[in-house]
Design a protein around this motif. Structure first.
Motif, PDB file in Angstrom:
ATOM      1  N   GLU A  52       0.852  -1.185   0.000  1.00 39.28           N
ATOM      2  CA  GLU A  52       0.000   0.000   0.000  1.00 39.28           C
ATOM      3  C   GLU A  52       0.888   1.234   0.000  1.00 39.28           C
ATOM      4  O   GLU A  52       1.861   1.290   0.737  1.00 39.28           O
ATOM      5  CB  GLU A  52      -0.883   0.024   1.245  1.00 39.28           C
ATOM      6  N   GLY A  53       0.533   2.190  -0.829  1.00 39.04           N
ATOM      7  CA  GLY A  53       1.264   3.448  -0.854  1.00 39.04           C
ATOM      8  C   GLY A  53       2.072   3.617  -2.114  1.00 39.04           C
ATOM      9  O   GLY A  53       1.677   3.179  -3.186  1.00 39.04           O
ATOM     10  N   GLU A  54       3.224   4.250  -1.953  1.00 40.28           N
ATOM     11  CA  GLU A  54       4.074   4.613  -3.084  1.00 40.28           C
ATOM     12  C   GLU A  54       5.347   3.781  -3.116  1.00 40.28           C
ATOM     13  O   GLU A  54       5.953   3.529  -2.079  1.00 40.28           O
ATOM     14  CB  GLU A  54       4.451   6.093  -2.996  1.00 40.28           C
ATOM     15  N   SER A  82      -3.197  -3.859  -4.896  1.00 42.72           N
ATOM     16  CA  SER A  82      -4.467  -3.123  -4.896  1.00 42.72           C
ATOM     17  C   SER A  82      -4.386  -1.806  -4.136  1.00 42.72           C
ATOM     18  O   SER A  82      -5.163  -0.891  -4.406  1.00 42.72           O
ATOM     19  CB  SER A  82      -5.592  -3.983  -4.330  1.00 42.72           C
ATOM     20  N   GLY A  83      -3.449  -1.663  -3.222  1.00 44.04           N
ATOM     21  CA  GLY A  83      -3.293  -0.424  -2.471  1.00 44.04           C
ATOM     22  C   GLY A  83      -2.192   0.475  -3.003  1.00 44.04           C
ATOM     23  O   GLY A  83      -1.871   1.498  -2.401  1.00 44.04           O
ATOM     24  N   THR A  85      -0.414   3.299  -5.002  1.00 43.44           N
ATOM     25  CA  THR A  85      -0.822   4.590  -5.561  1.00 43.44           C
ATOM     26  C   THR A  85       0.178   5.131  -6.572  1.00 43.44           C
ATOM     27  O   THR A  85      -0.169   5.982  -7.389  1.00 43.44           O
ATOM     28  CB  THR A  85      -1.020   5.636  -4.447  1.00 43.44           C
ATOM     29  N   PHE A  86       1.436   4.648  -6.535  1.00 46.60           N
ATOM     30  CA  PHE A  86       2.466   5.108  -7.476  1.00 46.60           C
ATOM     31  C   PHE A  86       3.583   4.088  -7.497  1.00 46.60           C
ATOM     32  O   PHE A  86       3.908   3.490  -6.474  1.00 46.60           O
ATOM     33  CB  PHE A  86       3.037   6.473  -7.051  1.00 46.60           C
ATOM     34  N   PRO A 117      -2.345  -2.182 -11.312  1.00 45.12           N
ATOM     35  CA  PRO A 117      -2.999  -0.992 -11.867  1.00 45.12           C
ATOM     36  C   PRO A 117      -2.832  -0.958 -13.393  1.00 45.12           C
ATOM     37  O   PRO A 117      -1.796  -1.394 -13.918  1.00 45.12           O
ATOM     38  CB  PRO A 117      -2.262   0.174 -11.211  1.00 45.12           C
TER      39      PRO A 117
END
Length: 144
Positions: A52-54, A82-83, A85-86, A117
């Motif tokens: 999760e996160g970057e 799924s978590g 972001t970048f 993603p």
């Protein structure tokens, strides 16, 4: 007779320049804490991690440590994105290298990337890394 030289800067400007050269402004960088940008946890349903996160240059060492310590099941490991972001290309390469390492020495394990993603999937396809032996991109579940 004019005693003032018109080519000289006014005294306050000169003093300001001298002060800047002698005592330059201190720029303190804001500390980046990887735990604020990235969180990893073990998967409950199989061997692997949830990210999760970057994932970027600042979190790459934490990603490498997590991948190195990740337990591998009989069929390999899974990384749930799924978590995410970048992700930058350095961290993308780390994931691909981890998958390739599972195949070294004739192994048949794979690293499954779950919930990839769309932008990341497209980048993997453009670079050709989606065809790396040992890497499996799990199809995303589509609603309906």
């Amino acid at each position: 007779m004019n005693t003032t030289d018109s080519t000289q800067a006014p005294a306050p400007v000169i003093a300001s320049v001298i002060a800047t050269v002698v005592d330059p402004p201190v720029i303190t960088p804001t500390p980046i804490r990887a735990d604020r940008l990235l969180r990893t946890s073990l998967l409950a349903d199989r061997a692997g991690l949830r990210i999760e996160g970057e994932l970027d240059r600042s979190t790459l060492p934490a990603l490498r440590r997590a991948l190195a310590t990740m337990a591998s099941g009989d069929a390999g490991s899974c990384v749930d994105l799924s978590g995410l972001t970048f992700i930058d290309t350095g961290c993308l390469r780390a994931l691909v290298n981890a998958a390739a390492a599972l195949r070294e020495g004739g192994g048949d394990q794979v690293l499954t990337l779950r919930s990839v993603p769309p932008q990341m999937r497209r980048l993997l396809e453009l670079i050709g890394w989606d065809r790396v032996q040992g890497l499996h991109l799990q199809a995303s579940a589509r609603p309906g």
